[in-house]
Design a protein around this motif. Structure first.
Motif, PDB file in Angstrom:
ATOM      1  N   ALA A 118       0.830  -1.202   0.000  1.00 41.75           N
ATOM      2  CA  ALA A 118       0.000   0.000   0.000  1.00 41.75           C
ATOM      3  C   ALA A 118       0.866   1.253   0.000  1.00 41.75           C
ATOM      4  N   PHE A 119       1.926   1.236   0.789  1.00 40.58           N
ATOM      5  CA  PHE A 119       2.801   2.411   0.891  1.00 40.58           C
ATOM      6  C   PHE A 119       3.477   2.704  -0.442  1.00 40.58           C
ATOM      7  N   ALA A 120       3.936   1.652  -1.122  1.00 42.27           N
ATOM      8  CA  ALA A 120       4.514   1.835  -2.448  1.00 42.27           C
ATOM      9  C   ALA A 120       3.449   2.279  -3.438  1.00 42.27           C
ATOM     10  N   GLY A 121       2.237   1.731  -3.310  1.00 40.03           N
ATOM     11  CA  GLY A 121       1.151   2.108  -4.207  1.00 40.03           C
ATOM     12  C   GLY A 121       0.802   3.578  -4.110  1.00 40.03           C
ATOM     13  N   TRP A 122       0.785   4.123  -2.892  1.00 36.11           N
ATOM     14  CA  TRP A 122       0.532   5.559  -2.734  1.00 36.11           C
ATOM     15  C   TRP A 122       1.531   6.376  -3.549  1.00 36.11           C
ATOM     16  N   GLN A 123       2.803   6.011  -3.414  1.00 32.62           N
ATOM     17  CA  GLN A 123       3.848   6.785  -4.078  1.00 32.62           C
ATOM     18  C   GLN A 123       3.811   6.618  -5.591  1.00 32.62           C
ATOM     19  N   LEU A 124       3.613   5.381  -6.054  1.00 32.61           N
ATOM     20  CA  LEU A 124       3.555   5.143  -7.490  1.00 32.61           C
ATOM     21  C   LEU A 124       2.358   5.853  -8.117  1.00 32.61           C
ATOM     22  N   ALA A 125       1.210   5.794  -7.447  1.00 32.14           N
ATOM     23  CA  ALA A 125       0.021   6.455  -7.974  1.00 32.14           C
ATOM     24  C   ALA A 125       0.179   7.970  -7.960  1.00 32.14           C
ATOM     25  N   ALA A 126       0.694   8.520  -6.865  1.00 24.65           N
ATOM     26  CA  ALA A 126       0.883   9.970  -6.774  1.00 24.65           C
ATOM     27  C   ALA A 126       1.890  10.444  -7.812  1.00 24.65           C
ATOM     28  N   GLY A 127       3.000   9.710  -7.937  1.00 27.98           N
ATOM     29  CA  GLY A 127       3.994  10.082  -8.933  1.00 27.98           C
ATOM     30  C   GLY A 127       3.464   9.959 -10.341  1.00 27.98           C
ATOM     31  N   GLY A 128       2.678   8.898 -10.611  1.00 29.66           N
ATOM     32  CA  GLY A 128       2.096   8.728 -11.932  1.00 29.66           C
ATOM     33  C   GLY A 128       1.107   9.820 -12.278  1.00 29.66           C
ATOM     34  N   LEU A 129       0.247  10.187 -11.326  1.00 30.96           N
ATOM     35  CA  LEU A 129      -0.711  11.266 -11.572  1.00 30.96           C
ATOM     36  C   LEU A 129       0.002  12.594 -11.809  1.00 30.96           C
ATOM     37  N   PHE A 130       1.100  12.816 -11.101  1.00 30.63           N
ATOM     38  CA  PHE A 130       1.907  14.021 -11.323  1.00 30.63           C
ATOM     39  C   PHE A 130       2.432  14.061 -12.756  1.00 30.63           C
ATOM     40  N   LEU A 131       2.766  12.884 -13.285  1.00 39.81           N
ATOM     41  CA  LEU A 131       3.351  12.809 -14.623  1.00 39.81           C
ATOM     42  C   LEU A 131       2.331  12.951 -15.746  1.00 39.81           C
ATOM     43  N   VAL A 132       1.043  12.721 -15.475  1.00 39.49           N
ATOM     44  CA  VAL A 132       0.043  12.759 -16.550  1.00 39.49           C
ATOM     45  C   VAL A 132       0.029  14.104 -17.272  1.00 39.49           C
ATOM     46  N   PRO A 133      -0.222  15.246 -16.569  1.00 44.25           N
ATOM     47  CA  PRO A 133      -0.241  16.525 -17.301  1.00 44.25           C
ATOM     48  C   PRO A 133       1.130  16.922 -17.826  1.00 44.25           C
ATOM     49  N   VAL A 134       2.177  16.602 -17.078  1.00 43.25           N
ATOM     50  CA  VAL A 134       3.532  16.963 -17.507  1.00 43.25           C
ATOM     51  C   VAL A 134       3.875  16.240 -18.810  1.00 43.25           C
ATOM     52  N   THR A 135       3.509  14.963 -18.893  1.00 37.88           N
ATOM     53  CA  THR A 135       3.819  14.167 -20.081  1.00 37.88           C
ATOM     54  C   THR A 135       3.136  14.725 -21.322  1.00 37.88           C
ATOM     55  N   PHE A 136       1.846  14.993 -21.226  1.00 37.46           N
ATOM     56  CA  PHE A 136       1.114  15.454 -22.406  1.00 37.46           C
ATOM     57  C   PHE A 136       1.426  16.908 -22.746  1.00 37.46           C
ATOM     58  N   LEU A 137       1.873  17.679 -21.747  1.00 36.09           N
ATOM     59  CA  LEU A 137       2.260  19.062 -22.015  1.00 36.09           C
ATOM     60  C   LEU A 137       3.558  19.120 -22.806  1.00 36.09           C
ATOM     61  N   PHE A 138       4.537  18.288 -22.422  1.00 37.14           N
ATOM     62  CA  PHE A 138       5.868  18.381 -23.035  1.00 37.14           C
ATOM     63  C   PHE A 138       6.091  17.390 -24.177  1.00 37.14           C
ATOM     64  N   GLU A 139       5.335  16.292 -24.200  1.00 37.90           N
ATOM     65  CA  GLU A 139       5.575  15.288 -25.230  1.00 37.90           C
ATOM     66  C   GLU A 139       4.399  15.090 -26.181  1.00 37.90           C
ATOM     67  N   GLY A 140       3.246  15.612 -25.818  1.00 41.01           N
ATOM     68  CA  GLY A 140       2.101  15.482 -26.702  1.00 41.01           C
ATOM     69  C   GLY A 140       1.567  14.068 -26.757  1.00 41.01           C
ATOM     70  N   ALA A 141       1.174  13.631 -27.956  1.00 39.01           N
ATOM     71  CA  ALA A 141       0.562  12.312 -28.124  1.00 39.01           C
ATOM     72  C   ALA A 141       1.565  11.209 -27.811  1.00 39.01           C
ATOM     73  N   PRO A 142       1.084  10.081 -27.294  1.00 40.36           N
ATOM     74  CA  PRO A 142       1.981   8.949 -27.018  1.00 40.36           C
ATOM     75  C   PRO A 142       2.629   8.431 -28.299  1.00 40.36           C
ATOM     76  N   PRO A 143       3.782   7.799 -28.178  1.00 41.75           N
ATOM     77  CA  PRO A 143       4.445   7.261 -29.376  1.00 41.75           C
ATOM     78  C   PRO A 143       3.782   5.973 -29.852  1.00 41.75           C
ATOM     79  N   ALA A 144       4.097   5.585 -31.063  1.00 40.13           N
ATOM     80  CA  ALA A 144       3.661   4.278 -31.554  1.00 40.13           C
ATOM     81  C   ALA A 144       4.386   3.191 -30.761  1.00 40.13           C
ATOM     82  N   VAL A 145       3.646   2.181 -30.379  1.00 42.97           N
ATOM     83  CA  VAL A 145       4.197   1.134 -29.520  1.00 42.97           C
ATOM     84  C   VAL A 145       4.125  -0.201 -30.249  1.00 42.97           C
ATOM     85  N   ASP A 146       5.279  -0.852 -30.424  1.00 42.18           N
ATOM     86  CA  ASP A 146       5.306  -2.166 -31.042  1.00 42.18           C
ATOM     87  C   ASP A 146       5.425  -3.245 -29.959  1.00 42.18           C
TER      88      ASP A 146
END
Length: 291
Positions: A179-207
């Motif tokens: 649970a403790f790791a989950g809090w951090q991973l989820a919080a860090g991931g949510l922090f990255l959502v707007p930052v990712t789309f602001l600076f990188e735009g659309a996701p890359p093609a994934v093979d």
């Protein structure tokens, strides 16, 4: 270091996390689409955090909401993209010694944040660890990119502060490491959502190769490793845990030799010995002074 089976098991389980993280460089360069370090960090963190929360069904309470957010940003949200930027812009031989600076930073923060007495031992072995890793991975053709170097140092500093604050705050009563790791991973991931789309735009093609890479980084390098890591951080002495991160560049160098055909000569072997000596010394608790 405790010689009991429990103490050795705790150290071994914690050490497995940075060993897995040592695969990040080869996975990033060989499997993932280039130019999307934030997206890689996002996929490594958020799905793993949501899985952990779904398993434990435990959320922070009271003062632990801001603490979980702070630890998530330091240990995940800022760390992941900085590591990927360093991995993309620098040869592994340059990026690895930068990440190896973490034990030295933790030794400083232990004095400033945890109010521990200054330890010459921690500083000496921290420097020895950096030198050892440098001998292992830095070659004559190593290139230095300013952004990459700053990213590598920033990642080391971010995680060092996260580890130190985790030790200071501990883990809430009744909350397990998942649970403790989950809090951090989820919080860090949510922090990255707007930052990712602001600076990188659309996701890359994934093979198919990228899917395998993201699954490895998210489930093993994210969820499993961070559960073991936060368990170790809250159980073992902070400087003992910090020096274990030297295993990450060592594993990265070994994988480079085994999978990418990179050579390991006498200088590299000396570096391995010095880095391993620093890791071992970091697990030995100093004897209390007798007044």
């Amino acid at each position: 270091m405790s010689s009991s089976p429990t103490g050795l098991a705790d150290t071994a389980l914690t050490a497995s996390a940075p060993m897995v993280w040592g695969t990040t460089f080869v996975v990033t360069t060989e499997l993932l689409p280039p130019g999307h370090p934030l997206f890689a960090g996002l996929l490594r963190a958020l799905p793993a955090g949501l899985i952990a929360l779904a398993i434990t069904r435990t959320l922070p309470r009271g003062a632990w909401w801001p603490r979980a957010v702070a630890l998530g940003v330091l240990n995940i949200g800022a760390l992941f993209p900085l590591l990927f930027v360093a991995a993309e812009r620098l040869p592994g031989g340059v990026a690895a010694p930068l990440s190896a600076a973490q034990p030295l930073i933790v030794a400083v923060l232990a004095v400033a944040v945890l109010r521990q007495p200054p330890s010459a031992r921690s500083f000496v072995w921290g420097i020895a660890g950096i030198v050892g890793v440098g001998l292992v991975v830095i070659g004559p053709d190593a290139g230095f990119d300013t952004v990459g170097v700053l990213a590598g140092l920033g990642g080391a500093g971010s995680m060092a502060l996260g580890v130190t604050l985790t030790k200071r705050w501990g883990r809430p009563d009744g909350v397990g490491p998942t649970a403790f790791a989950g809090w951090q991973l989820a919080a860090g991931g949510l922090f990255l959502v707007p930052v990712t789309f602001l600076f990188e735009g659309a996701p890359p093609a994934v093979d198919a190769s990228a899917v395998l890479g993201y699954l490895w980084l998210g489930l093993v390098g994210g969820l499993l490793s961070y559960v073991l890591w936060v368990r170790g951080v809250t159980t073992l002495p902070v400087t003992s845990v910090a020096v274990l991160v030297l295993l990450s560049p060592i594993v990265a160098a070994l994988l480079g030799a085994l999978l990418l055909g990179q050579s390991l000569g006498p200088v590299q072997l000396v570096g391995f010995a010095l880095a391993l000596a620093a890791i071992a010394a970091g697990q030995i608790a100093p004897k209390p002074s007798v007044s």
